[in-house]
Write a protein that holds these residues in place. Structure first.
Motif, PDB file in Angstrom:
ATOM      1  N   LYS A  78       0.855  -1.198   0.000  1.00  0.00           N
ATOM      2  CA  LYS A  78       0.000   0.000   0.000  1.00  0.00           C
ATOM      3  C   LYS A  78       0.889   1.245   0.000  1.00  0.00           C
ATOM      4  O   LYS A  78       0.596   2.245  -0.646  1.00  0.00           O
ATOM      5  CB  LYS A  78      -0.867   0.038   1.275  1.00  0.00           C
ATOM      6  CG  LYS A  78      -1.929  -1.005   1.332  1.00  0.00           C
ATOM      7  CD  LYS A  78      -2.701  -0.955   2.637  1.00  0.00           C
ATOM      8  CE  LYS A  78      -1.891  -1.434   3.813  1.00  0.00           C
ATOM      9  NZ  LYS A  78      -2.629  -1.413   5.097  1.00  0.00           N
ATOM     10  N   LYS A  79       1.991   1.161   0.750  1.00  0.00           N
ATOM     11  CA  LYS A  79       2.918   2.289   0.846  1.00  0.00           C
ATOM     12  C   LYS A  79       3.565   2.563  -0.525  1.00  0.00           C
ATOM     13  O   LYS A  79       3.776   3.725  -0.897  1.00  0.00           O
ATOM     14  CB  LYS A  79       3.980   1.963   1.912  1.00  0.00           C
ATOM     15  CG  LYS A  79       4.877   3.129   2.292  1.00  0.00           C
ATOM     16  CD  LYS A  79       4.112   4.261   2.990  1.00  0.00           C
ATOM     17  CE  LYS A  79       4.952   5.530   3.123  1.00  0.00           C
ATOM     18  NZ  LYS A  79       4.401   6.648   2.366  1.00  0.00           N
ATOM     19  N   LYS A  80       3.861   1.487  -1.242  1.00  0.00           N
ATOM     20  CA  LYS A  80       4.459   1.670  -2.573  1.00  0.00           C
ATOM     21  C   LYS A  80       3.505   2.375  -3.524  1.00  0.00           C
ATOM     22  O   LYS A  80       3.898   3.238  -4.302  1.00  0.00           O
ATOM     23  CB  LYS A  80       4.840   0.301  -3.173  1.00  0.00           C
ATOM     24  CG  LYS A  80       6.130  -0.273  -2.621  1.00  0.00           C
ATOM     25  CD  LYS A  80       6.492  -1.526  -3.398  1.00  0.00           C
ATOM     26  CE  LYS A  80       7.660  -2.265  -2.777  1.00  0.00           C
ATOM     27  NZ  LYS A  80       7.862  -3.577  -3.413  1.00  0.00           N
ATOM     28  N   VAL A  81       2.231   1.989  -3.452  1.00  0.00           N
ATOM     29  CA  VAL A  81       1.232   2.667  -4.285  1.00  0.00           C
ATOM     30  C   VAL A  81       1.148   4.132  -3.869  1.00  0.00           C
ATOM     31  O   VAL A  81       1.108   5.028  -4.709  1.00  0.00           O
ATOM     32  CB  VAL A  81      -0.162   1.991  -4.153  1.00  0.00           C
ATOM     33  CG1 VAL A  81      -1.216   2.753  -4.937  1.00  0.00           C
ATOM     34  CG2 VAL A  81      -0.101   0.557  -4.627  1.00  0.00           C
ATOM     35  N   GLY A  82       1.171   4.367  -2.558  1.00  0.00           N
ATOM     36  CA  GLY A  82       1.139   5.731  -2.044  1.00  0.00           C
ATOM     37  C   GLY A  82       2.300   6.563  -2.561  1.00  0.00           C
ATOM     38  O   GLY A  82       2.114   7.695  -3.022  1.00  0.00           O
ATOM     39  N   ASN A  83       3.489   5.975  -2.519  1.00  0.00           N
ATOM     40  CA  ASN A  83       4.673   6.694  -3.008  1.00  0.00           C
ATOM     41  C   ASN A  83       4.558   7.019  -4.490  1.00  0.00           C
ATOM     42  O   ASN A  83       4.985   8.081  -4.939  1.00  0.00           O
ATOM     43  CB  ASN A  83       5.934   5.845  -2.792  1.00  0.00           C
ATOM     44  CG  ASN A  83       6.304   5.734  -1.330  1.00  0.00           C
ATOM     45  OD1 ASN A  83       5.854   6.538  -0.506  1.00  0.00           O
ATOM     46  ND2 ASN A  83       7.115   4.743  -0.990  1.00  0.00           N
ATOM     47  N   ARG A  84       3.987   6.094  -5.207  1.00  0.00           N
ATOM     48  CA  ARG A  84       3.812   6.285  -6.650  1.00  0.00           C
ATOM     49  C   ARG A  84       2.848   7.456  -6.908  1.00  0.00           C
ATOM     50  O   ARG A  84       3.070   8.250  -7.832  1.00  0.00           O
ATOM     51  CB  ARG A  84       3.249   4.976  -7.215  1.00  0.00           C
ATOM     52  CG  ARG A  84       3.311   4.879  -8.684  1.00  0.00           C
ATOM     53  CD  ARG A  84       4.656   4.427  -9.171  1.00  0.00           C
ATOM     54  NE  ARG A  84       4.590   4.362 -10.625  1.00  0.00           N
ATOM     55  CZ  ARG A  84       5.089   5.294 -11.427  1.00  0.00           C
ATOM     56  NH1 ARG A  84       5.772   6.301 -10.941  1.00  0.00           N
ATOM     57  NH2 ARG A  84       4.946   5.188 -12.730  1.00  0.00           N
ATOM     58  N   ILE A  85       1.802   7.542  -6.103  1.00  0.00           N
ATOM     59  CA  ILE A  85       0.853   8.651  -6.254  1.00  0.00           C
ATOM     60  C   ILE A  85       1.557   9.981  -5.954  1.00  0.00           C
ATOM     61  O   ILE A  85       1.422  10.938  -6.711  1.00  0.00           O
ATOM     62  CB  ILE A  85      -0.385   8.463  -5.338  1.00  0.00           C
ATOM     63  CG1 ILE A  85      -1.175   7.227  -5.777  1.00  0.00           C
ATOM     64  CG2 ILE A  85      -1.287   9.705  -5.375  1.00  0.00           C
ATOM     65  CD1 ILE A  85      -2.310   6.828  -4.840  1.00  0.00           C
ATOM     66  N   VAL A  86       2.349  10.011  -4.880  1.00  0.00           N
ATOM     67  CA  VAL A  86       3.096  11.233  -4.534  1.00  0.00           C
ATOM     68  C   VAL A  86       3.979  11.636  -5.719  1.00  0.00           C
ATOM     69  O   VAL A  86       4.011  12.804  -6.125  1.00  0.00           O
ATOM     70  CB  VAL A  86       3.999  11.009  -3.292  1.00  0.00           C
ATOM     71  CG1 VAL A  86       4.886  12.228  -3.048  1.00  0.00           C
ATOM     72  CG2 VAL A  86       3.159  10.726  -2.058  1.00  0.00           C
ATOM     73  N   GLU A  87       4.671  10.645  -6.263  1.00  0.00           N
ATOM     74  CA  GLU A  87       5.614  10.890  -7.365  1.00  0.00           C
ATOM     75  C   GLU A  87       4.894  11.515  -8.566  1.00  0.00           C
ATOM     76  O   GLU A  87       5.330  12.535  -9.114  1.00  0.00           O
ATOM     77  CB  GLU A  87       6.223   9.533  -7.744  1.00  0.00           C
ATOM     78  CG  GLU A  87       7.421   9.565  -8.664  1.00  0.00           C
ATOM     79  CD  GLU A  87       7.847   8.135  -9.013  1.00  0.00           C
ATOM     80  OE1 GLU A  87       7.682   7.212  -8.154  1.00  0.00           O
ATOM     81  OE2 GLU A  87       8.314   7.927 -10.155  1.00  0.00           O
ATOM     82  N   LEU A  88       3.782  10.904  -8.948  1.00  0.00           N
ATOM     83  CA  LEU A  88       3.051  11.387 -10.123  1.00  0.00           C
ATOM     84  C   LEU A  88       2.366  12.725  -9.845  1.00  0.00           C
ATOM     85  O   LEU A  88       2.297  13.587 -10.726  1.00  0.00           O
ATOM     86  CB  LEU A  88       2.021  10.338 -10.563  1.00  0.00           C
ATOM     87  CG  LEU A  88       2.627   9.028 -11.106  1.00  0.00           C
ATOM     88  CD1 LEU A  88       1.591   7.905 -11.113  1.00  0.00           C
ATOM     89  CD2 LEU A  88       3.181   9.233 -12.515  1.00  0.00           C
ATOM     90  N   ARG A  89       1.905  12.897  -8.629  1.00  0.00           N
ATOM     91  CA  ARG A  89       1.246  14.153  -8.262  1.00  0.00           C
ATOM     92  C   ARG A  89       2.244  15.314  -8.273  1.00  0.00           C
ATOM     93  O   ARG A  89       1.972  16.367  -8.844  1.00  0.00           O
ATOM     94  CB  ARG A  89       0.608  14.014  -6.865  1.00  0.00           C
ATOM     95  CG  ARG A  89       0.097  15.332  -6.300  1.00  0.00           C
ATOM     96  CD  ARG A  89      -0.636  15.170  -4.997  1.00  0.00           C
ATOM     97  NE  ARG A  89       0.164  14.679  -3.882  1.00  0.00           N
ATOM     98  CZ  ARG A  89       1.111  15.374  -3.239  1.00  0.00           C
ATOM     99  NH1 ARG A  89       1.413  16.598  -3.622  1.00  0.00           N
ATOM    100  NH2 ARG A  89       1.760  14.828  -2.225  1.00  0.00           N
TER     101      ARG A  89
END
Lengths: 66, 66
Positions: free
Chosen positions: B2-13
């Motif tokens: 879940k944290k990896k998905v979260g990090n990916r969202i931060v990155e793209l955002r």
């Protein structure tokens, strides 16, 4: 969209020659759960999909690539 | 995971120069929901991720590609 994920699971599962019970056993779910997923009857969580991907030995993101 | 998905969202955002409120507005969620997603505090459904991907204008599967 749920239906597309379901179709993708069917595609990857049948490619391995597995039936729903085989997949269920491999990922520790029951067959009814797999059936619902494949028919797009549930809005799965990513963790649930992650378990499916692991059982199918495919990269996670491939379940969402359609 | 879940944290990896979260990090990916931060990155793209952040690549778009958006803050959490911008993303929240674009996908019709509240900022707290985005914060929880980004911090891996929730196990998101695929539909929830689909809305995020649409707001970020990225292909769905890219959120899970890490």
């Amino acid at each position: 969209m749920k239906k597309k994920v379901g179709n993708r699971i069917v595609e990857l599962r049948t490619k391995k020659g597995w039936n729903q019970s085989d997949l269920a056993r491999e990922c520790g779910k029951d067959r009814q759960a797999i059936e619902k997923l494949e028919n797009g009857k549930v809005n799965p969580t990513i963790y649930s999909l992650y378990e499916i991907a692991k059982a199918l030995k495919v990269d996670f993101y491939q379940l969402l690539k359609f």
